[in-house]
Design an enzyme around this catalytic site. Structure first.
Site, PDB file in Angstrom:
ATOM      1  N   TRP A 103     -69.286  -3.339 -38.929  1.00 36.08           N
ATOM      2  CA  TRP A 103     -69.913  -3.926 -40.116  1.00 36.08           C
ATOM      3  C   TRP A 103     -70.860  -2.944 -40.785  1.00 36.08           C
ATOM      4  CZ3 TRP A 103     -66.874  -7.446 -41.480  1.00 36.08           C
ATOM      5  CH2 TRP A 103     -66.209  -8.227 -40.524  1.00 36.08           C
ATOM      6  N   ASP A 173     -78.650  -6.676 -41.959  1.00 36.21           N
ATOM      7  CA  ASP A 173     -77.591  -7.679 -41.909  1.00 36.21           C
ATOM      8  C   ASP A 173     -77.776  -8.438 -40.599  1.00 36.21           C
ATOM      9  OD1 ASP A 173     -75.278  -9.156 -41.638  1.00 36.21           O
ATOM     10  OD2 ASP A 173     -73.905  -7.462 -41.754  1.00 36.21           O
ATOM     11  N   LYS A 197     -72.300 -18.520 -38.484  1.00 34.23           N
ATOM     12  CA  LYS A 197     -72.465 -18.276 -37.058  1.00 34.23           C
ATOM     13  C   LYS A 197     -73.607 -19.103 -36.465  1.00 34.23           C
ATOM     14  CE  LYS A 197     -70.687 -13.617 -37.867  1.00 34.23           C
ATOM     15  NZ  LYS A 197     -69.339 -13.745 -37.331  1.00 34.23           N
TER      16      LYS A 197
END
Length: 362
Positions: A103, A173, A197
């Site tokens: 990511w 992030d 999540k």
């Protein structure tokens, strides 16, 4: 009711049963409106209340200082990979990226479209098994920002402490570990996270942004991609994902009822320990991917010593009601995602399954 699965999906992931049941009860007639929350206008008084309640709850739970805005956006963390450099990477500056997995690689790639991103630390040579040591992170005092990914779902690593960046904004992030433990928000210029999540269903992206950064946005950014557009309209510039915001608010209420972020953190530590102990006590039958000091409390990644046995474990686990244990397609192996809503009982059931499988096959 059908027996619920042991849900270890990496995202979208488990939601609290209490939240699902409450949403089910309110689905047809929300707050005596004669409508579902999904049917009503985002300009209505009822939704405005829901929207503002969610913002207020997040600010309270996460102790977000007054000099920060909370935004509810769309496009996931992936759009934030673009919006951040588009708004804050000036032509005469560089942005520092700390590489800890797929990511952060994607975020770095997007930044190249807008300026000069620089990799100031990376653990790729070690197959992303660990988080870089703080003393190994070197960035410029005049950099536009420093970017990191706080938890790495694919490799199962997580930051335990964050670098001090002084006057350079630190951007994180936190898609896969937001609200899983207390965080000093004041260390960051921006925190962003996809909701799917720990915060709710997919479709909402939370952005926590320091207000002074809003005054430093680059010029000539399209309207919908400017943070000020959304900050100035309380995230209601256009139609937001209304049901997702409602569900996010309900999950935040659930966190409050569980004792807040501190209580959730202790619960997460206990859950992860159950599975890590099964790995560590297996005499090499199971091996963790992440080094012990960098282990994630959210994503537990491991391998079985024999590849054929690993396939057998995953097949038997699926038949036994365990969902989402396959590792990411890019790395293989096994992964148990133990986000906030995954109960301790599910982790204990997985441990028992792993121990029994080992006893049968070693």
């Amino acid at each position: 009711m059908t027996q619920r699965a042991y849900n270890f999906n990496a995202g979208p992931s488990a939601l609290p049963v209490e939240v699902l049941e409450n949403a089910q009860q309110q689905l047809i007639n929300f707050r005596d409106s004669g409508m579902s929350i999904m049917e009503m206008s985002h300009r209505s008084a009822i939704f405005d209340e829901v929207h503002n309640e969610a913002i207020a709850r997040l600010k309270k739970l996460y102790a977000i200082p007054e000099n920060y805005e909370v935004l509810f956006l769309q496009g996931g963390a992936s759009l934030q990979f673009t919006m951040i450099p588009m708004n804050f990477l000036q032509a005469d500056k560089q942005a520092s990226y700390i590489m800890t997995g797929a990511w952060s690689e994607k975020a770095f790639k997007e930044a190249k479209f807008f300026g000069t991103p620089v990799q100031v630390a990376s653990t790729k040579e070690n197959k992303y098994r660990n988080i870089p040591a703080l003393e190994d992170i070197q960035f410029g005092a005049d950099d536009a920002y420093v970017h990191l990914t706080s938890n790495n779902t694919i490799y199962g690593t997580q930051w335990k402490e964050f670098p001090e960046t002084g006057n350079v904004p630190l951007i994180a992030d936190m898609s896969s570990d937001i609200l899983s433990k207390p965080v000093d928000i004041s260390k960051f210029g921006i925190i962003y996270a996809g909701a799917q999540k720990n915060l709710g269903p997919s479709g909402v992206t939370v952005v926590i942004i320091r207000k002074d950064l809003l005054e430093k946005e680059n010029a000539n950014v399209p309207t919908m991609l400017k943070y000020t557009t959304h900050a100035d309209s309380n995230s209601l510039y256009n139609t937001p994902p209304t049901f997702g915001i409602y569900m996010l608010g309900e999950v935040l209420k659930w966190v409050e009822e569980k004792g807040g972020v501190e209580a959730i953190a202790k619960h997460n530590e206990a859950k992860a320990k159950v599975i890590y102990d099964a790995i560590d006590n297996s005499n090499g039958f199971y091996t963790g991917h992440a080094t012990p000091e960098s282990r994630s409390l959210m994503n537990i990644t491991f391998r079985v010593a024999d590849e054929e046995l690993e396939k057998q474990l995953l097949a038997e686990a699926k038949a036994a009601g365990f969902v989402g244990l396959n590792g990411h397609r890019s790395v293989g192996g096994c992964r148990a995602s133990t986000y906030n809503a995954v109960p301790l009982e599910a982790c204990e059931a997985l441990r028992d399954f792993m121990v029994e499988f080992q006893n049968k096959n070693q």
